[in-house]
Design an enzyme around this catalytic site. Structure first.
Site, PDB file in Angstrom:
ATOM      1  CD  GLU A   1       1.771  -4.297  10.956  1.00 59.92           C
ATOM      2  OE1 GLU A   1       1.684  -3.062  10.880  1.00 59.92           O
ATOM      3  OE2 GLU A   1       0.788  -5.031  11.183  1.00 59.92           O
TER       4      GLU A   1
ATOM      5  CG  ASP B   1      -9.208  -0.974 -23.131  1.00 58.32           C
ATOM      6  OD1 ASP B   1     -10.324  -1.166 -23.631  1.00 58.32           O
ATOM      7  OD2 ASP B   1      -8.379  -1.874 -22.962  1.00 58.32           O
TER       8      ASP B   1
ATOM      9  N   PRO C   1       0.799  -1.225   0.000  1.00 62.29           N
ATOM     10  CG  PRO C   1      -0.118  -1.093   2.137  1.00 62.29           C
ATOM     11  CD  PRO C   1       0.574  -2.030   1.218  1.00 62.29           C
TER      12      PRO C   1
END
Length: 266
Positions: free
Chosen positions: A129, A182, A102
């Site tokens: 983690e 696209d 992330p």
């Protein structure tokens, strides 16, 4: 292209790699898709790949040893006899070693196009983690994120990136124009599509699409893409190079919107 995925759950990829566009690309020999369980490279009797973080804190952290060993074996397998991998256009050595996390760079269509020009990609899918920081510092070339949210592991994000990259490879799609038009490929969201029947219930296909006039159809599609982007993702227009006609259309859309907003609501 060769794609290797380091994961603790290789079974998650079996259906994805064997079905739809990815499965067909694999069957045609356009891409090699392989998984490697880095637990097999743990150097302890319990095959543990994680440990408690130094300094305390919640959760477990992936150890560097198994992941480094797995990548190094892949390198020896892909490049036998110590042959050094070639350099890519950016000067980084192949393969690109991609960490799904992330904290990474937001994944975009532009990044997919960049990765589709590589010969070999290695994806690292983590759990727990996080990763030992030495993996980031001394092994990976890219860190990618597919969004500002947290998942249980990197497998699903890796599948998303791989699907996005492989469909851009020559010969993968039946019609290469599909990838060119696209959403995001041109910087805009894609225009609306219609197919048979021309009338469904009381809803008709726009007449211009039935006209056979290709220039008018392309103009309509461009305007629809601009309008859809302006209404749904206006931030995409900030850095986009627009033609004079594009700017005129957008100005007209804004005038129409303002006029609509000024009409008193009953």
């Amino acid at each position: 292209m060769n794609i290797d995925v380091l994961t603790l759950f290789p079974e998650m990829f079996e259906g994805v790699f064997g079905a739809s566009i990815l499965g067909k690309a694999r069957q045609k020999g356009l891409v090699s898709l392989s998984t490697l369980n880095f637990r097999d490279y743990a150097n302890n009797k319990h095959n543990t790949v994680d440990d408690y973080p130094f300094g305390g804190g919640g959760g477990m952290v992936l150890k560097p040893g198994p992941i480094f060993s797995a990548v190094e074996e892949l390198m020896e397998r892909r490049y036998p006899e110590g042959a050094a991998p070639a350099e890519n256009a950016g000067g980084a050595t192949r393969p690109r070693v991609i960490l799904m996390c992330p904290q990474g760079e937001p994944f975009t269509q532009r990044k997919a196009e960049e990765l589709s020009r590589e010969e070999h990609l290695i994806f690292i899918c983590g759990h727990y983690e996080g990763y030992d920081e030495r993996i980031r510092q001394h092994l990976v070339t890219d860190e990618l994120s597919i969004g500002d949210y947290v998942l249980t592991g990197g497998e699903l994000p890796a599948m998303v990136v791989i699907d996005s990259v492989v469909r851009l490879l020559p010969g993968v799609l039946g019609n290469q124009l599909s990838a060119v038009t696209d959403s995001f490929s041109t910087g805009l969201l894609e225009y609306p599509h219609y197919t048979r029947p021309a009338q469904f219930r009381d809803w008709d296909v726009p007449e211009v699409l039935l006209s056979g006039h290709h220039e008018n159809i392309e103009l309509w599609r461009r305007r629809q893409s601009l309008e859809r982007t302006w209404r749904r993702r206006p931030e995409l227009l900030r850095d986009l190079e627009l033609s004079k006609k594009d700017k005129e259309w957008l100005a007209e859309l804004k005038r129409q919107q303002k006029a609509s907003d000024d009409i008193p609501q009953k």
